[in-house]
Design a protein around this motif. Structure first.
Motif, PDB file in Angstrom:
ATOM      1  N   GLU A  66       0.824  -1.209   0.000  1.00 24.46           N
ATOM      2  CA  GLU A  66       0.000   0.000   0.000  1.00 24.46           C
ATOM      3  C   GLU A  66       0.855   1.255   0.000  1.00 24.46           C
ATOM      4  O   GLU A  66       0.488   2.274  -0.573  1.00 24.46           O
ATOM      5  N   ARG A 106      -7.340   2.850   3.947  1.00 25.80           N
ATOM      6  CA  ARG A 106      -6.705   1.995   2.939  1.00 25.80           C
ATOM      7  C   ARG A 106      -7.579   0.814   2.554  1.00 25.80           C
ATOM      8  O   ARG A 106      -7.257  -0.316   2.813  1.00 25.80           O
ATOM      9  N   GLU A 130      -7.660   0.193  -2.685  1.00 28.18           N
ATOM     10  CA  GLU A 130      -6.774  -0.476  -3.643  1.00 28.18           C
ATOM     11  C   GLU A 130      -6.678  -1.976  -3.411  1.00 28.18           C
ATOM     12  O   GLU A 130      -5.832  -2.643  -3.983  1.00 28.18           O
ATOM     13  N   ARG A 131      -7.514  -2.500  -2.541  1.00 28.73           N
ATOM     14  CA  ARG A 131      -7.328  -3.865  -2.082  1.00 28.73           C
ATOM     15  C   ARG A 131      -7.166  -4.898  -3.206  1.00 28.73           C
ATOM     16  O   ARG A 131      -6.207  -5.651  -3.235  1.00 28.73           O
ATOM     17  N   LYS A 185      -3.900   6.381   5.396  1.00 34.82           N
ATOM     18  CA  LYS A 185      -2.731   6.170   4.533  1.00 34.82           C
ATOM     19  C   LYS A 185      -1.536   6.979   5.031  1.00 34.82           C
ATOM     20  O   LYS A 185      -0.400   6.515   4.976  1.00 34.82           O
TER      21      LYS A 185
END
Lengths: 251, 290, 381
Positions: free
Chosen positions: A103, A120, A123-124, C217
């Motif tokens: 990631e 997050r 984008e898995r 993130k």
């Protein structure tokens, strides 16, 4: 190669406290090409990659990316313009899981504030696919520090794929891999040709022959010869440069 | 004219104290890569050792110096053997561990000797000022200057002219390879740490007559010493000397223009700015880092 | 999915902690004790601030007390200006200024007549200072041990300056004799339940927001920076920005803790931004677990709580610091992730059904933490 050059080095010189690691280096890599850099130890191969990705500064000369001067840019700006780099010493984030590593590598968004409200999940799927490609899908939630040396190399390659740079610089990507793993790596790189431009520093000639279009031989900080595998191996100057280090096949 | 000369001598005096304090730290940091935050406490121990010898055993400052060096060196040796050697691969953790050591030493002294200020008497022969080139100079400050230069020379010879120094430098370059050539890295490190601690002890002993001695005196010294070492460039003995001199002179001038506190603040800030401009220090080599 | 399950479980732990601190006043009515507990919570908040920068981004800030102290002074200045009976001096001058022959209120005291400004400044001033320091060190690519030294040096400088500028800061004595803070009609007296709730709510909010943040993130990238700073640059992230950001966030939290501390203690003092308290923060954080916000908070509460419940005499405090020093060393050597990591170990051992793989993982994590950090050290040389 009919394609226009994507990376050009013009008369680049790098010095470390008086020691000339690279001097008068000229290099041109075409878009979509896979270029191998070989040469005896101390020839300046790693330094050549360092100067492209901004790890070291050129004392003189110019580095161009798609015709634009990047000689004086700092490494993260160069990275943002589309150059990714894998180092000789495997550098992954050892205390984080494989998934978290990937990631971080997936770096479409770079801002600190926008990322602070980005969780997050998005984008898995892509990352799972990527992990499957390099055979790490069953260790996604293990800390990267527990991976074997070979797996660490794979993870770094996957990081570069996640980063998805136009230009990828690789420093000895197959070091420590078994012959089988090396061939798998070669397959991956071959599949990237055309879409990405790749510059590889490598000692394993079998691997080099497997993947490269054009080989550049470096010696004492300069380009000694350039051409396809057969041409380079028959070049008298190249043989001379390798004398004493056991010939090119064992280099 | 008089002002300039006396100003320079004030600066030199500050510089020699800085050099004394920074020298041990520079050796330990430069060669072992260990941030020793207990360095200030070693200085403090040196000062207390002198105070103890003087008050309870009647041994004067000058006679006690060698003893102080050995004593504090021994403390350093024990600290290295029992603690530091487990942390060579974790530089950030050495900061924490040595800070812990500092707390223990500081509190230990506070409990044993009390928190009140202690005073150490100057050696009688050095109390009177001497006349030097027409100026009155404190004999003790000249003495400190001479000792600082002497210790610098001893350290230089030790590092660059002896077998021990050769092995030490080999380890600094690459510990694993040096080990392969039969260098006993553990022993060399223990001795180096002990030597650095001993130097700190000497520094503490020598400054004790000039300043009051208290359990928490080390904190300021360790920050001073670190700024000197960092500003000079970590692996350069010459850098440490030069930055002691520069910082000493700057402190002298600034203290003359304003006061000690402001001088210290400005000097600290300047060093921080300096580190911003020259992250490797003023006298660092440019090397390829892998 | 295990990664997800772990996050949920940790969040549950955070929520349990928050509920626990929020219901304390139901069982305790003794005002003196409640004040003590509020103090521990403030230390917990301070410890969380360090955990954010040190535990999650590898920035060992030995000068965390700067932010704490500045926050504390901002609050004290506002309260001082409202002290009744109106100050001894003409035109509402604070008493210590009168003693120091200051004629008029200095310009930078003026805006503190407003609570709103003081609350803003209690966060903004520490953040501004941190931003400046951070800009200097992170832009210069200074990292690791240098950060520790520079932040320590800055702490010493700012402490010296505050003591030196006695006319404006009260010098050694700090700012004392303050009025009671009042907001929206609620009096936050040092010994009131209201103040305890204020501290508990702020700590809870910080923990929950912090938890969300470290799972964003940006939080992930910060942890990557902690692991291998140079590598992160080559992905195109501006590492210095990230470091400075978390440095400032940490300063903001510490600033809030400082404001609360003034309310709890009823004064501000240069000892709030001296070396010993900075050292204590590092110890709390290490003992509790630097890489866990709730661990760091617990560390502070347990350490100061045990200290406070045993004795308050000076001889005891000296011995206590000695013990803390030793404990600190032991933790650094053998339990780098603090007591909270033991809790995690126990939890996993109790659930063998989850698969032996995760148990093995924990065991090897415990034995390899040293090695992992060791590798990082080598590669950063």
């Amino acid at each position: 190669m009919t394609n226009e050059p994507i990376i050009e080095l013009h008369d680049v010189a790098v010095e470390f406290s008086g020691f000339k690691a690279v001097s008068g280096l000229n290099l041109s890599v075409a878009k979509g090409e896979l270029r191998c850099l070989i040469g005896p130890n101390g020839a300046g191969k790693t330094t050549a990659l360092d100067v492209i990705c901004g790890k070291v500064r050129a004392r003189s000369g110019q580095v161009l990316l798609k015709g634009q001067d990047i000689t004086r840019l700092s490494e993260y700006r160069i990275a943002r313009r589309g150059i990714g780099r894998k180092f000789q010493v495997p550098s992954i984030f050892r205390e984080m899981t494989v998934r978290d590593n990937l990631e971080v590598g997936y770096c479409k968004h770079l801002g600190v504030f926008s990322n602070a409200i980005r969780f997050r999940r998005a984008e898995r799927d892509g990352l799972e696919k990527l992990a499957a490609l390099v055979g790490l899908d069953d260790v996604m939630d293990e800390p990267a520090g527990y991976l074997s040396h070979g797996q660490t190399q794979w993870l770094e390659i996957a990081l570069l794929l996640a980063q998805n740079s136009e230009v990828i610089l690789l420093d000895e990507p197959t070091a420590g891999m078994t012959a089988q793993e090396t061939m798998h790596t070669a397959k991956i790189f071959n599949s990237l040709k055309g879409r990405h431009t790749i510059v590889v520093v490598e000692h394993d000639m079998a691997f080099v022959r497997e993947i490269s279009d054009v080989i550049t031989v470096m010696h004492q900080g300069k380009v000694l010869a350039e051409g396809c595998a057969a041409d380079v191996q028959n070049d008298a100057r190249v043989r001379e440069a390798y004398l004493g280090s056991g010939g090119i096949a064992h280099a | 004219m008089i002002d300039i000369v006396s100003q320079i001598s004030v600066g030199l005096s500050i510089a020699s104290i800085l050099l004394l304090i920074a020298l041990g730290l520079a050796i330990i940091y430069g060669t072992m890569g260990v941030i020793n935050l207990a360095h200030g406490e070693f200085v403090m121990l040196g000062a207390y050792a002198v105070w103890f010898l003087q008050t309870y055993l009647g041994i004067g400052l000058l006679a006690g110096l060698i003893l102080v060096f050995i004593l504090i060196g021994l403390v350093g040796w024990v600290v290295e053997r029992s603690l530091i050697r487990h942390l060579y691969n974790r530089p950030l953790d050495t900061i924490l561990a040595t800070w812990g050591v500092g707390v223990i030493l500081q509190q230990g002294v506070r409990l044993a000797a009390g928190a009140e200020l202690r005073y150490v008497k100057m050696p009688d022969i050095l109390t009177n000022p001497v006349t030097f080139l027409g100026y009155d100079e404190s004999a003790y400050r000249i003495f400190i200057f001479v000792v600082a230069v002497a210790l610098l020379l001893v350290t230089y010879i030790l590092v660059f002219r002896t077998e021990f120094g050769l092995q030490l430098r080999a380890i600094t370059q690459n510990r694993d390879i040096a080990r392969c050539f039969g260098v006993n890295a553990g022993r060399i490190y223990s001795l180096t740490f002990a030597y650095g601690a001993g130097l700190a002890g000497l520094a503490g002993a020598l400054v004790s007559p000039l300043k009051s001695v208290s359990p928490d005196m080390g904190t300021n010294y360790v920050v001073d010493a670190f700024l000197v070492v960092v500003a000079g460039g970590v692996q350069s003995l010459l850098g440490t000397v030069a930055s002691s001199y520069l910082i000493g002179q700057a402190s002298g001038v600034l203290a003359f223009l304003s006061d000690d506190t402001m001088a210290k603040a400005i000097v600290f800030l300047s060093v921080v700015v300096l580190i911003r401009l020259f992250p490797q220090g003023l006298f660092a080599m440019r090397v390829r880092r892998s | 999915m295990r990664g997800n399950g772990r996050i949920k479980r940790t969040l549950l732990g955070y929520i349990v902690f928050c509920i626990a601190i929020l219901i304390v006043p139901i069982f305790i009515s003794d005002a003196y004790l409640l004040n003590k507990f509020a103090r521990y919570l403030v230390f917990g908040l301070l410890s969380v601030a360090l955990s954010l920068s040190w535990g999650y981004a590898g920035i060992l800030n030995l000068g965390q007390a700067v932010s704490f102290g500045l926050g504390s002074y901002c609050m004290a200045m506002a309260l001082k200006l409202r002290t009744i009976p109106i100050q001894t001096g003409a035109g509402g001058l604070p008493d210590f200024m009168v003693w120091n022959n200051v004629q008029t209120l200095p310009w930078f005291w003026e805006p503190f007549h407003s609570y709103a400004f003081a609350l803003f400044a209690g966060i903004a001033v520490p953040v501004a200072v941190a931003f400046l320091i951070g800009w200097f060190i992170f832009r210069a690519r200074v990292s690791g041990v240098y950060v520790a030294i520079i932040t320590l040096a800055m702490l010493v400088v700012i402490n010296l300056l505050i003591i030196d500028q006695q006319r404006f800061t009260g010098g050694f004595n700090g700012i004392t004799d303050l009025t009671t803070f009042e907001l929206f009609g609620v009096q936050f007296d040092a010994y009131s339940t209201a103040l305890y709730y204020l501290a508990a709510i702020i700590l809870s909010l910080t923990l929950l927001l912090g938890f969300a943040f470290i799972n964003s993130k940006t939080g992930l990238i910060l942890q990557a920076i902690r692991d291998d700073e140079t590598r992160v640059w080559y992905f195109g992230y501006d590492v210095a920005n990230y470091q400075n950001f978390i440095f400032c966030v940490s300063a903001a939290v510490a600033g809030v803790a400082g404001m609360l501390y003034t309310l709890v203690m009823e004064f501000a003092s240069p000892t709030f931004l001296a070396v010993p308290i900075s050292l204590s923060i590092v110890i709390w954080c290490a003992v509790g677990g630097r890489a866990s916000l709730v661990g760091a908070a617990l560390g502070a509460i347990v350490v100061t709580g045990v200290q406070g419940s045993l004795s308050d005499t000076q001889a005891f405090l000296d011995t206590w610091m000695l013990i803390m020093g030793a404990l600190f060393i032991v933790i650094v050597l053998f339990l780098p992730n603090g007591l909270i990591s033991m809790l995690e170990l126990i939890w996993r051992k109790k659930r063998p059904l989850q698969g032996s793989a995760s148990a093995r993982l924990v065991a090897s994590r415990a034995s390899r933490t040293g090695q992992a950090t060791g590798h990082r050290a080598v590669s950063s040389r």
